[in-house]
Design a protein around this motif. Structure first.
Motif, PDB file in Angstrom:
ATOM      1  N   TYR A  68      46.345  42.480  45.863  1.00 56.67           N
ATOM      2  CA  TYR A  68      45.213  41.622  45.495  1.00 56.67           C
ATOM      3  C   TYR A  68      44.444  42.174  44.288  1.00 56.67           C
ATOM      4  O   TYR A  68      43.758  41.414  43.600  1.00 56.67           O
ATOM      5  N   GLU A  69      44.590  43.458  44.031  1.00 53.92           N
ATOM      6  CA  GLU A  69      44.071  43.992  42.772  1.00 53.92           C
ATOM      7  C   GLU A  69      44.882  43.448  41.606  1.00 53.92           C
ATOM      8  O   GLU A  69      44.328  43.071  40.570  1.00 53.92           O
ATOM      9  N   LEU A  70      46.194  43.380  41.788  1.00 58.29           N
ATOM     10  CA  LEU A  70      47.052  42.853  40.733  1.00 58.29           C
ATOM     11  C   LEU A  70      46.805  41.368  40.496  1.00 58.29           C
ATOM     12  O   LEU A  70      46.730  40.909  39.349  1.00 58.29           O
ATOM     13  N   SER A  71      46.652  40.604  41.568  1.00 57.98           N
ATOM     14  CA  SER A  71      46.465  39.156  41.422  1.00 57.98           C
ATOM     15  C   SER A  71      45.099  38.788  40.867  1.00 57.98           C
ATOM     16  O   SER A  71      44.908  37.685  40.347  1.00 57.98           O
ATOM     17  N   GLY A  72      44.125  39.706  41.004  1.00 61.06           N
ATOM     18  CA  GLY A  72      42.763  39.421  40.568  1.00 61.06           C
ATOM     19  C   GLY A  72      41.828  39.046  41.693  1.00 61.06           C
ATOM     20  O   GLY A  72      40.617  38.946  41.490  1.00 61.06           O
ATOM     21  N   HIS A  73      42.362  38.845  42.902  1.00 58.54           N
ATOM     22  CA  HIS A  73      41.501  38.461  44.020  1.00 58.54           C
ATOM     23  C   HIS A  73      40.500  39.563  44.363  1.00 58.54           C
ATOM     24  O   HIS A  73      39.347  39.278  44.706  1.00 58.54           O
ATOM     25  N   TRP A  74      40.929  40.814  44.289  1.00 57.68           N
ATOM     26  CA  TRP A  74      40.029  41.902  44.673  1.00 57.68           C
ATOM     27  C   TRP A  74      38.821  41.978  43.745  1.00 57.68           C
ATOM     28  O   TRP A  74      37.701  42.230  44.179  1.00 57.68           O
ATOM     29  N   ALA A  75      39.036  41.714  42.469  1.00 61.54           N
ATOM     30  CA  ALA A  75      37.933  41.782  41.508  1.00 61.54           C
ATOM     31  C   ALA A  75      37.052  40.540  41.557  1.00 61.54           C
ATOM     32  O   ALA A  75      35.830  40.639  41.398  1.00 61.54           O
ATOM     33  N   HIS A  76      37.664  39.381  41.760  1.00 61.47           N
ATOM     34  CA  HIS A  76      36.924  38.129  41.620  1.00 61.47           C
ATOM     35  C   HIS A  76      36.553  37.464  42.937  1.00 61.47           C
ATOM     36  O   HIS A  76      35.717  36.556  42.955  1.00 61.47           O
ATOM     37  N   TYR A  77      37.186  37.901  44.057  1.00 63.46           N
ATOM     38  CA  TYR A  77      37.032  37.154  45.301  1.00 63.46           C
ATOM     39  C   TYR A  77      36.739  38.055  46.489  1.00 63.46           C
ATOM     40  O   TYR A  77      36.733  37.614  47.630  1.00 63.46           O
ATOM     41  N   ARG A  78      36.478  39.349  46.216  1.00 57.56           N
ATOM     42  CA  ARG A  78      36.391  40.333  47.288  1.00 57.56           C
ATOM     43  C   ARG A  78      35.308  40.007  48.298  1.00 57.56           C
ATOM     44  O   ARG A  78      35.452  40.276  49.495  1.00 57.56           O
TER      45      ARG A  78
END
Length: 409
Positions: A68-78
């Motif tokens: 999810y860090e790679l997909s962007g979820h961790w940064a934008h949706y955490r």
């Protein structure tokens, strides 16, 4: 919306779903009739997807935090995700979305331009850490079963694939008896956590505008409603109080193919980046069922109804014939239930079965002649017909996911 139409009350009254403090808020469980509705809905979508060239996969509901860090979820949706769990020296997360998993599925094998578009679909679980104050019924839950799909295609194929997704949504709404409130082009807005790539946003927004314009659908642009990685077409539905929610979506994504280094071999022999289209025909099963309960007041389209045929023997003498008819229904894949005389007078049993699409009354004459006197949920009464004819017609209508209750010759 009146309390009478509230799916939270009606869903429990109809024995579709319930909740329990031991399971926790936002985690409803499905009772047998509700599970039947859900299963019918899921099977309809799977069949529609197969006809449209989708292939189904299964993927795990957990993933490493790095995914999810790679997909962007961790940064934008955490903030909307459940906390990471320590497991054997690694951190794993309940997934908030299926798209990173499908990106992994795509990149597991090499692909040629001849294979595209590649359509991958899944009815899969995902999890959102919703706050307790916003949870309610089936519309806001923490465990979601999502009808999700991702199309990997060339840039030239995007418009046709997006139009195809909108057509699938249109046909599903006809079968379900749903009318869209409006179509919305959801765009980024000020202050949101969005991927910082202005050119990507320009390209994807232009593609979706063109799809909507060519489809002839009226739509409104709404800032602040986009996904963090791209704009989307949201199909909005409204409850009886006029409150809107999003049921179906079509999204164009240039971001995740870049993040996961997805590629295909073009006709020129070089590596090219595919475009990823996110598409959901009915959204989450939970929200779809909630809307259907409120829209139809429990009187579901016949193909979706938990019980499709109520069999009403007038007296105990006709009970064996009624039970035989129920067995024949089961053999044809129809959901039938015998309502015996000890449940009350014929009139009382007819009233109790008012939400069932078809009621088969069997008296002495019908039992002797192998006939069925059929009553339809809309109040129509048909002349006695041979039982096989009745079952053939009901089977044809439900098998075709038709909205009408009866088709005259």
């Amino acid at each position: 919306m009146t309390a009478r139409n509230d799916h939270r009350r009606l869903g429990r009254e109809l024995d579709l779903f319930d909740t329990d403090p031991l399971l926790g808020a936002g985690l409803p469980y499905w009772l047998p009739d509700g599970a039947t509705v859900r299963h019918s809905l899921e099977e309809y979508v799977r069949a529609a997807e197969r006809r449209a060239g989708y292939r189904h996969v299964y993927s795990p509901v957990l993933g490493k935090r790095e995914l999810y860090e790679l997909s962007g979820h961790w940064a934008h949706y955490r903030d909307d995700m459940f906390p990471a769990m320590d497991l054997g020296g690694e951190q794993v997360v309940l997934r908030p979305s299926l798209c990173p998993h499908h990106a992994v599925v795509y990149r597991a094998r090499p692909h040629s331009h001849r294979e595209l578009p590649l359509r991958i679909a899944e009815l899969g679980g995902m999890y959102r850490a919703e706050l307790s104050g916003v949870l309610g019924g089936l519309t806001r839950v923490r465990a979601i079963q999502l009808n999700d799909a991702h199309v990997f295609c060339t840039p030239e194929q995007v418009a046709e694939e997006a139009r195809g997704a909108l057509e699938m949504i249109r046909r599903a709404y006809l079968a379900l008896g749903i009318t869209p409130a409006r179509y919305r082009l959801s765009l980024p807005g000020p202050g949101g956590k969005y991927v910082a790539d202005p050119e990507m946003w320009r390209r994807s927004t232009a593609l979706l505008r063109d799809v909507l314009d060519r489809s002839g659908l009226p739509y409104e642009a709404a800032e602040g409603e986009a996904a963090f990685y791209g704009p989307k077409i949201d199909v909005q539905v409204a409850d009886r109080a006029g409150r809107e929610s999003t049921l179906s979506t079509v999204q164009v994504d240039f971001h995740q193919p870049e993040r996961f280094d997805l590629h295909y071999t073009g006709a020129d022999g070089a590596r090219h980046r595919p475009v990823m289209i996110h598409r959901s025909v009915i959204g989450s099963v939970e929200r779809a069922v909630a809307h259907l309960v409120e829209e139809h007041g429990g009187a579901f389209p016949a193909w979706l109804a938990p019980t499709q045929l109520a069999i009403l023997p007038v007296s105990g003498a006709e009970l064996p014939r009624a039970e035989d008819l129920a067995r024949r229904c089961a053999g044809r894949g129809l959901r039938a239930a015998v309502v015996p005389p000890e449940r009350g007078t014929l009139g009382a049993r007819v009233r109790d079965a008012r939400l069932v699409p078809y009621q088969a009354v069997i008296g002495a004459r019908e039992a002797a002649g192998g006939l069925v006197a059929l009553r339809l949920r809309d109040g129509r009464r048909l002349a006695p017909l041979p039982a096989d004819d009745v079952l053939d017609r009901i089977g044809a209508l439900t098998g075709a996911h038709r909205a009408e209750l009866w088709a005259d010759d």
